[in-house]
Design a protein around this motif. Structure first.
Motif, short mmCIF file in Angstrom:
data_model
loop_
_atom_site.label_atom_id
_atom_site.label_comp_id
_atom_site.label_asym_id
_atom_site.label_seq_id
_atom_site.Cartn_x
_atom_site.Cartn_y
_atom_site.Cartn_z
N UNK A 1 -48.24 18.93 65.89
CA UNK A 1 -48.06 17.62 66.53
C UNK A 1 -46.57 17.35 66.76
N UNK A 2 -46.27 16.72 67.88
CA UNK A 2 -44.88 16.38 68.11
C UNK A 2 -44.48 15.28 67.13
N UNK A 3 -43.24 15.31 66.73
CA UNK A 3 -42.75 14.33 65.79
C UNK A 3 -41.41 13.81 66.27
N UNK A 4 -41.14 12.57 65.97
CA UNK A 4 -39.89 11.95 66.38
C UNK A 4 -38.77 12.19 65.36
N UNK A 5 -39.11 12.73 64.20
CA UNK A 5 -38.13 12.77 63.13
C UNK A 5 -37.69 14.17 62.71
N UNK B 1 -36.00 20.46 60.44
CA UNK B 1 -34.69 19.83 60.39
C UNK B 1 -34.80 18.42 60.95
N UNK B 2 -34.27 17.46 60.21
CA UNK B 2 -34.29 16.07 60.68
C UNK B 2 -33.49 15.95 61.97
N UNK B 3 -34.04 15.22 62.91
CA UNK B 3 -33.38 15.05 64.20
C UNK B 3 -32.21 14.08 64.05
N UNK B 4 -31.06 14.50 64.55
CA UNK B 4 -29.85 13.68 64.47
C UNK B 4 -30.09 12.37 65.21
N UNK B 5 -29.65 11.30 64.60
CA UNK B 5 -29.82 9.98 65.18
C UNK B 5 -31.00 9.22 64.60
N UNK B 6 -31.81 9.90 63.77
CA UNK B 6 -32.92 9.22 63.12
C UNK B 6 -32.54 8.92 61.68
N UNK B 7 -33.25 8.00 61.08
CA UNK B 7 -32.96 7.64 59.69
C UNK B 7 -33.29 8.78 58.74
N UNK B 8 -34.10 9.73 59.19
CA UNK B 8 -34.51 10.83 58.33
C UNK B 8 -33.34 11.73 57.95
N UNK C 1 -29.94 15.71 46.13
CA UNK C 1 -30.29 16.80 47.04
C UNK C 1 -30.70 16.24 48.40
N UNK C 2 -30.08 16.75 49.45
CA UNK C 2 -30.43 16.32 50.81
C UNK C 2 -31.75 16.96 51.22
N UNK C 3 -32.64 16.15 51.76
CA UNK C 3 -33.96 16.63 52.19
C UNK C 3 -34.08 16.63 53.71
N UNK C 4 -32.96 16.60 54.41
CA UNK C 4 -33.01 16.57 55.87
C UNK C 4 -33.36 17.92 56.47
N UNK C 5 -33.24 18.99 55.68
CA UNK C 5 -33.64 20.33 56.11
C UNK C 5 -34.50 20.94 55.02
N UNK C 6 -35.71 21.34 55.40
CA UNK C 6 -36.64 21.96 54.44
C UNK C 6 -37.16 23.26 55.05
N UNK C 7 -37.39 24.25 54.19
CA UNK C 7 -37.89 25.53 54.66
C UNK C 7 -39.06 26.02 53.82
N UNK D 1 -43.59 18.32 55.69
CA UNK D 1 -44.10 19.35 54.78
C UNK D 1 -45.50 19.80 55.22
N UNK D 2 -46.33 18.87 55.63
CA UNK D 2 -47.67 19.23 56.12
C UNK D 2 -47.57 20.13 57.33
#
Length: 142
Positions: free
Chosen positions: A85-89, A106-113, A121-127, A50-51
């Motif tokens: 910043x690059x993020x892993x999630x 969008x949460x990266x596939x293969x991560x717990x996120x 409500x799924x929070x794996x994709x936020x806009x 979100x930040x």
């Protein structure tokens, strides 16, 4: 008989039953604490996304203030700011026109996120978009 009882009282150590009771208590505490810890981790990673979305929104608005238009290419972020910043999630994408934009995390596939939910409500994709609409709203309110 008195000698057996006397030696038993002088034993130092734990019986197997006492040890199993302690192991059981630790297992119960772990079963309660581990899901709460995982939930905390998911929320903190969501907050980071979100930040980053808000930072990107600010970059787009800065570009708009300087050029009286939004960038028409879908590059992230506009050239006026340094990269996020690059993020892993999460991965970040944008859809822009001269009049509006939508930035998506969008949460990266293969991560717990990918399994991040708030209620049902799924929070794996936020806009977030140019008028400040944040979806899904439940995920943004935490």
């Amino acid at each position: 008989m008195k000698w057996i009882l006397k030696n038993r009282k002088n034993d130092l150590g734990f019986s197997l039953i006492e040890l199993m009771i302690v192991v059981g208590i630790v297992a119960i505490l772990g079963a309660i604490a581990f899901p709460s810890y995982n939930r905390y981790i998911l929320k903190s990673r969501r907050s980071e996304a979100m930040i980053n979305l808000v930072k990107l929104q600010a970059a787009y608005e800065e570009f708009n203030a300087q050029n009286n238009t939004y960038p028409t290419s879908n590059t992230l972020p506009p050239a006026t700011v340094s990269p996020i910043p690059s993020t892993m999630y999460y991965s970040y994408t944008s859809a822009t026109t001269a009049a509006n934009y939508t930035i998506t995390a969008t949460a990266i596939v293969g991560t717990s996120q990918v399994n991040d939910v708030e209620g049902a409500i799924a929070c794996s994709t936020m806009t977030i978009n140019n008028v400040g609409t944040q979806t899904p709203a439940t995920c943004w309110s935490q």
